[in-house]
Design a protein around this motif. Sequence first.
Motif, PDB file in Angstrom:
ATOM      1  N   SER A   1       0.812  -1.218   0.000  1.00 37.97           N
ATOM      2  CA  SER A   1       0.000   0.000   0.000  1.00 37.97           C
ATOM      3  C   SER A   1       0.840   1.260   0.000  1.00 37.97           C
ATOM      4  CB  SER A   1      -0.945   0.000   1.204  1.00 37.97           C
ATOM      5  OG  SER A   1      -0.205  -0.080   2.416  1.00 37.97           O
ATOM      6  N   PHE A   2       2.100   1.178   0.418  1.00 35.73           N
ATOM      7  CA  PHE A   2       2.994   2.331   0.363  1.00 35.73           C
ATOM      8  C   PHE A   2       3.407   2.647  -1.074  1.00 35.73           C
ATOM      9  CE2 PHE A   2       4.954   2.989   4.817  1.00 35.73           C
ATOM     10  CZ  PHE A   2       3.744   2.701   5.423  1.00 35.73           C
TER      11      PHE A   2
ATOM     12  N   PRO B   1      -2.974   3.446   4.714  1.00 33.94           N
ATOM     13  CA  PRO B   1      -2.271   2.288   4.166  1.00 33.94           C
ATOM     14  C   PRO B   1      -2.717   0.982   4.794  1.00 33.94           C
ATOM     15  CG  PRO B   1      -0.849   3.473   5.687  1.00 33.94           C
ATOM     16  CD  PRO B   1      -2.085   4.307   5.510  1.00 33.94           C
TER      17      PRO B   1
ATOM     18  N   ASP C   1      -0.297  11.486  -4.579  1.00 33.80           N
ATOM     19  CA  ASP C   1      -0.280  10.130  -4.022  1.00 33.80           C
ATOM     20  C   ASP C   1      -0.688  10.022  -2.562  1.00 33.80           C
ATOM     21  OD1 ASP C   1       1.968  11.096  -2.693  1.00 33.80           O
ATOM     22  OD2 ASP C   1       3.380   9.668  -3.603  1.00 33.80           O
ATOM     23  N   HIS C   2      -1.337  11.020  -1.979  1.00 35.56           N
ATOM     24  CA  HIS C   2      -1.841  10.878  -0.624  1.00 35.56           C
ATOM     25  C   HIS C   2      -2.998   9.877  -0.590  1.00 35.56           C
ATOM     26  CE1 HIS C   2      -0.017  14.963   0.760  1.00 35.56           C
ATOM     27  NE2 HIS C   2       0.852  13.975   0.793  1.00 35.56           N
ATOM     28  N   TYR C   3      -3.209   9.262   0.569  1.00 39.54           N
ATOM     29  CA  TYR C   3      -4.119   8.124   0.650  1.00 39.54           C
ATOM     30  C   TYR C   3      -5.576   8.479   0.409  1.00 39.54           C
ATOM     31  CZ  TYR C   3      -0.183   5.432   2.336  1.00 39.54           C
ATOM     32  OH  TYR C   3       1.041   4.798   2.414  1.00 39.54           O
TER      33      TYR C   3
ATOM     34  N   HIS D   1       4.004   3.719  -8.219  1.00 40.79           N
ATOM     35  CA  HIS D   1       2.994   3.074  -7.376  1.00 40.79           C
ATOM     36  C   HIS D   1       2.078   2.201  -8.235  1.00 40.79           C
ATOM     37  CE1 HIS D   1       4.402   5.807  -4.371  1.00 40.79           C
ATOM     38  NE2 HIS D   1       3.657   6.844  -4.720  1.00 40.79           N
TER      39      HIS D   1
ATOM     40  N   ARG E   1       3.869   8.770   0.547  1.00 43.69           N
ATOM     41  CA  ARG E   1       3.029   7.738   1.155  1.00 43.69           C
ATOM     42  C   ARG E   1       3.729   7.052   2.332  1.00 43.69           C
ATOM     43  NH1 ARG E   1      -1.420   6.417  -1.914  1.00 43.69           N
ATOM     44  NH2 ARG E   1      -1.597   4.264  -1.155  1.00 43.69           N
TER      45      ARG E   1
END
Length: 417
Positions: free
Chosen positions: A47-48, A157, A187-189, A216, A254
């Motif tokens: 997830s990172f 994440p 790319d923030h969650y 990613h 991330r």
Amino acid sequence: MSERSTTLTDIPVPGTRVPEVALSQPRTPPARRAPLTGALARLRPASFGARPTGERLERIRRSPQYRDGAFRNDRPIRMTGLRDMPGVLRQMAGDDARGRRTPLRQPPLARPAWLGDEAGPPASGLRLTWLGHASVLAEIDGHRVLFDPVFGERCSPFGFVGPKRLHPLPILPSELGAVDAVVISHDHYDHLDMATVRALVAGDAVFAVPLGVGAHLERWGVPAERIAELDWHESTRVGALTLTAAPGQHFCGRGLFDRWQTLWASWVVAGPEHRIYHSGDTGYFPGFAETGREHGPFDATMIQIGAYSERFWPDIHMTPEQGVRAHLDLAGEGEAGLLMPVHWGTFNLGPHSWDEPVELTLAAAEKAGVPVTAPRPGGSVEPAAPPPSDPWWRAVARPARAARAGRARLGPRPADG
């Protein structure tokens, strides 16, 4: 599905940029870290995502936005650090914000137009469906473009911790239908979700992303040939649409040690008949006026107006009043179109009350004469004929201890230098 092309067209960036040391960025070059390899790479949670390597990393290093080992904003920014977190937590837990950061009960949902009793393409050629937070499905000139899709229960994440949805996803992922392009702002969650990306791989959409974010996606199974990875002012074609990455004022990362190593962007989507703008996450800055002069006016803008803090992170998220000002800037020399406020109502990410962003947006927009639409999650709107205002959130908002309706203001434009 429309025919598409992923050929990149580089648009030169006018002038030169002077490197700055932002208050939130390290004063010594943080990067040129060796990429994780072997066992270390396998230990990094999927997830990172992945760190850019190879030609992707070399392209990043050639970017005008990448200076002294990190992506940089065009001017210094202020944002919270670890030492500020106790103050952030106190503000979120105290005074009028306590308890009002969530609704009284589940907000009402709407059924998207493409699933309704009279399902079909938009009569005007442009329709926007708000799916919650920053996720919007745009039907534009015969194409379907999905912005910042996050279909998970949490923006985190990990599935067991992190901000949780305040309302269910208004559609099942299987009801989304085919899309031509998936556009990611950064790319923030709460804007890029691994499970959502993996679900969308089953189609044949192009993924349009800022520099570095493609690493990613590739780790999560998106074929490299379906990724259009852009620097600011670069464009890609998807059928009859032109998708352009425009500047923003934000940050990225991330994991614990990869901040400033991928780019962030706002997005312009222009078709033969219509053009729209999605802000992603950004502070208010002169780039809005520049984008308006180059690409505006827009039939509609989707502007971030939530999760702000004028005390702790004033330069990376806009207040509602700044969001309205940005919408006006984006019109360039033309007439401002319809404003759809996003980035509110779904995840609890700011110290303000749950309904404050939309209420202050309405007040500032009325003062400025800006047309606004704020549909329920899942609601669809054609900017050419927006429905009457429906303040649906008021029925589920907790009462305020002290009214703030008089706070709305547009404020001055930032300096152009």
